[in-house]
Motif scaffolding. Sequence first.
Motif: not given
Length: 464
Positions: A87-99, A123-132, A154-156
Amino acid sequence: MVLSFCDKLILAPMVRVGTLPMRLLALDYGADIVYCEELVDIKMLQCRRVVNEVLQTVDYIAPTERVIFQTCDKEKDRLVFQLGTADPERALAVAKFIENDVAAIDVNMGCPKEYSTKILKTLVNGTSKPVTCKIRILPTLEDTISLVRIIERTGVAAIAVHGRKKEERPQHPVHCDFIKAISEAVSIPVIANGGSQELIREYTDIEAFRSITATSSVMVARAAMWNPSIFRKDGFLPLEDVMRDYIKHAVRYNNHYTNTKYCLCQMMRDQLESPLGRKLHATQSTLDICDVFEMTSFYESCQLSQEARKGFLNINETIEAENDNTENYDTVQLPVKFEKKDYLPQVTPKMFLLEWCRKEKLPQPVYYTVQRSLDKFFHSVVTVDEKKFCSTLWDKSKKLAEQAAAIVCLRTLGLPEGKLGEKESDLVRKRKRGIQDESVKMTDSQGADQFKKRLHHSENVDNL
């Protein structure tokens, strides 16, 4: 600093194995990047983030109080958090939580689905850290190349490729030709994975695997699980030495003994029926594990260090809490000890402070004293006129700790404290004169009784 995925030796994400002790051990031995075990988004979102000042870690703790994910500064700039999500929304929520606690975020796409690329874009558009991301190859090379090109758009920052198909197991050969074709088809770094046992048996094999696959980096899983010293340029260490190094990290960071035991058993997979293996299998605690490896003293030393840090943090919390109750006045701290031999026998610093407060019509001093569990020593904070005073040193008794706090207050205020060589104060003269006056009255039996009571009181006051 942005994490680079070029020319790197990487510890792969492994369920139950990729916890903090193993990651730190891999870094100790030469790994450049470490991935944590895959953690599911829903489970992470139920956690609370706790800074563990005793262990100096950041812990993500589930409602059951179990630590789901733990990290520390030693790995912060080289740690990739692998996320299991649909789920993209849940994924972004976790990324923001732990970034703020990791260097990059990886999405496990072992069996790629249509929604996977949407998650990557989010994730690429929503988090400050590299995404792989990490994938397995598809049934055909054409489909696989098509997929990785979509992923690239996607920009990974990188893509890790396990060179086996969905249905293939470790005993199946790794498809190095697929990995090489992928590396040649995209411009982002490609990380080769899947060479353990078949191709990677020692350090020099890692570079050979990279060369065969023409990739930017290599990710090692089972070979590192069996002996993390595979990352050493100088070659393997004896397995028992490696296991002891692992145990040190496990003890320092309070790793749950079941996880520690599991990882050690993986290292001893061919020796579990040996005397050492049978002893390990019978363990029921971290202390038991340390006993097996003759590391009991190390365990006890770590426990004492943690208790000492708890005591230090407790007294600081006490001071802060007390400060909050007095409008955040700063606590004055000096490295002071009360040595009885250095003071006059008739009076004590506590008595001087009490007398001064009475003279100034202030409330009498209030002492707040705590004892730490490590060595049973004491520390005291005295409040005078809504200000806090304490020694930075701990004492072997409550009485000595309170005297030290009183000395800090008196010295800060520029007041006499009763030390030998000090100019005789009014309080000292009063005490001497009071005793002398009473002694004259001893011809009267009633006066003698009163004097004895006063003398007894004087002796008790000396204990202040």
